[in-house]
Write an enzyme that holds these catalytic residues in place. Structure first.
Site, PDB file in Angstrom:
ATOM      1  N   HIS A  88       0.392  -1.243  -0.153  1.00 18.28           N
ATOM      2  CA  HIS A  88      -0.461   0.206  -0.147  1.00 18.28           C
ATOM      3  C   HIS A  88       1.048   1.028  -0.171  1.00 18.28           C
ATOM      4  O   HIS A  88       2.143   1.295   0.201  1.00 18.28           O
ATOM      5  CB  HIS A  88      -0.578   0.090   1.325  1.00 18.28           C
ATOM      6  CG  HIS A  88      -0.334  -0.034   2.582  1.00 18.28           C
ATOM      7  ND1 HIS A  88       0.340  -1.182   2.891  1.00 18.28           N
ATOM      8  CD2 HIS A  88       0.312   1.484   3.421  1.00 18.28           C
ATOM      9  CE1 HIS A  88       0.902  -0.718   4.010  1.00 18.28           C
ATOM     10  NE2 HIS A  88       0.778   0.581   4.279  1.00 18.28           N
ATOM     11  N   HIS A 123       6.455   7.589  -1.157  1.00 16.40           N
ATOM     12  CA  HIS A 123       7.135   5.764  -1.486  1.00 16.40           C
ATOM     13  C   HIS A 123       6.648   5.150  -1.241  1.00 16.40           C
ATOM     14  O   HIS A 123       5.415   5.045  -0.446  1.00 16.40           O
ATOM     15  CB  HIS A 123       7.960   6.213  -0.699  1.00 16.40           C
ATOM     16  CG  HIS A 123       8.034   5.804   0.885  1.00 16.40           C
ATOM     17  ND1 HIS A 123       7.218   7.087   1.442  1.00 16.40           N
ATOM     18  CD2 HIS A 123       7.841   4.885   1.322  1.00 16.40           C
ATOM     19  CE1 HIS A 123       7.562   6.848   2.699  1.00 16.40           C
ATOM     20  NE2 HIS A 123       7.675   4.703   2.656  1.00 16.40           N
TER      21      HIS A 123
HETATM   22  O1  3AM Z   1       4.405   2.251   3.863  1.00 17.51           O
HETATM   23  P1  3AM Z   1       5.233   3.009   5.236  1.00 17.51           P
HETATM   24  O2  3AM Z   1       6.132   2.136   4.957  1.00 17.51           O
HETATM   25  O3  3AM Z   1       5.158   4.325   4.501  1.00 17.51           O
HETATM   26  O4  3AM Z   1       6.093   2.789   8.280  1.00 17.51           O
HETATM   27  C1  3AM Z   1       5.286   2.397   8.857  1.00 17.51           C
HETATM   28  C2  3AM Z   1       3.789   2.304   7.726  1.00 17.51           C
HETATM   29  O5  3AM Z   1       4.064   3.211   6.623  1.00 17.51           O
HETATM   30  C3  3AM Z   1       3.770   3.679   9.202  1.00 17.51           C
HETATM   31  O6  3AM Z   1       2.711   3.097   9.232  1.00 17.51           O
HETATM   32  C4  3AM Z   1       2.843   2.408   7.928  1.00 17.51           C
HETATM   33  C5  3AM Z   1       1.493   1.441   8.368  1.00 17.51           C
HETATM   34  O7  3AM Z   1       2.005   0.284   9.384  1.00 17.51           O
HETATM   35  N1  3AM Z   1       4.486   3.982  10.603  1.00 17.51           N
HETATM   36  C6  3AM Z   1       4.181   2.258  11.742  1.00 17.51           C
HETATM   37  N2  3AM Z   1       4.655   2.316  13.017  1.00 17.51           N
HETATM   38  C7  3AM Z   1       5.219   3.551  12.670  1.00 17.51           C
HETATM   39  C8  3AM Z   1       5.490   5.193  14.001  1.00 17.51           C
HETATM   40  N3  3AM Z   1       5.824   5.236  14.849  1.00 17.51           N
HETATM   41  C9  3AM Z   1       4.968   4.708  11.251  1.00 17.51           C
HETATM   42  N4  3AM Z   1       4.834   5.902  10.403  1.00 17.51           N
HETATM   43  C10 3AM Z   1       5.601   7.223  11.523  1.00 17.51           C
HETATM   44  N5  3AM Z   1       6.009   6.503  13.310  1.00 17.51           N
END
Ligand code: 3AM
Length: 200
Positions: free
Chosen positions: A45, A131
């Site tokens: 996603h 991204h």
């Molecule tokens: O798809 P991405 O990697 O951009 O990195 C996690 C993921 O994003 C982000 O939320 C999305 C779904 O899990 N994520 C998880 N923990 C996080 C946090 N503590 C976070 N983003 C910011 N702070």
């Protein structure tokens, strides 16, 4: 009061998921086994906003706030192309695919961020960097092994993987499990001329 971990994202069509999965298999075969936690096909996603732990009763209000702003944004196309690493190729932690053009999706992320601010969520303190995460380098990989992983990713950099039409965003619940996260859609919110979202 029950709390759930949530984020807001754009879904990827099944065809594009297939192409990304093939790319992941190809790259994964060239890095040491276990060095990267690759994103499962079903979990691919494009994250717009991470909300963190929320009281589950707030999901309805989040959907309504998204409805208000997204209904005025026309659907648009994005291209998925190229690959890169956060925070850097020297010390990679996140392996991602690029999203072009950045402008429309950044605007969408900003609208989502504003809508969530109106509900009391903290605004993002860093500019949105479009991204699509495909892998996370395991914490137990030694620093000296990191550049070789980056080299494999960059060597297999894809050209254009395909276009996705952004017609809706999804509020997801994320349950972290030792075997990997489970993402469950809680609500789909359409853009102005959005149709039903792509089936997973
Ligand atoms: O798809 P991405 O990697 O951009 O990195 C996690 C993921 O994003 C982000 O939320 C999305 C779904 O899990 N994520 C998880 N923990 C996080 C946090 N503590 C976070 N983003 C910011 N702070």
């Amino acid at each position: 009061m029950q709390t759930i971990r949530c984020f807001i994202a754009v879904d990827i069509s099944p065809e594009i998921k297939d192409r990304i999965s093939s790319l992941i298999s190809h790259v994964a075969s060239q890095v040491p086994r276990g060095s990267v936690r690759w994103v499962e096909r079903v979990n691919l996603h494009l994250t717009l906003k991470f909300l963190g732990e929320i009281q589950s009763v707030r999901a309805n209000g989040i959907q309504k706030a998204l409805d208000l702003v997204l209904g005025a944004i026309p659907a648009f196309d994005l291209s998925i192309a190229g690959a890169g690493l956060f925070p850097s190729a020297r010390k990679p932690r996140i392996i991602w695919l690029g999203i072009l053009p950045a402008h429309d999706v950044s605007l969408l992320a900003a609208k989502v961020d504003n809508a969530m601010q109106s509900l009391g969520f903290e605004p993002e303190d860093r500019p949105f960097s479009p991204h699509l995460t495909i892998g996370r380098v395991s914490r137990d990989v030694s620093e000296s092994a990191l550049p070789a992983i980056a080299e494999v990713v960059l060597k297999n950099q894809p050209g254009e993987i395909g276009m996705i039409r952004i017609q809706a965003v999804t509020l997801y619940r994320s349950d972290l499990r030792p075997q990997g996260p489970i993402y469950t859609p809680l609500a789909h919110v359409q853009l102005a001329d959005g149709k039903s979202p792509n089936p997973c």
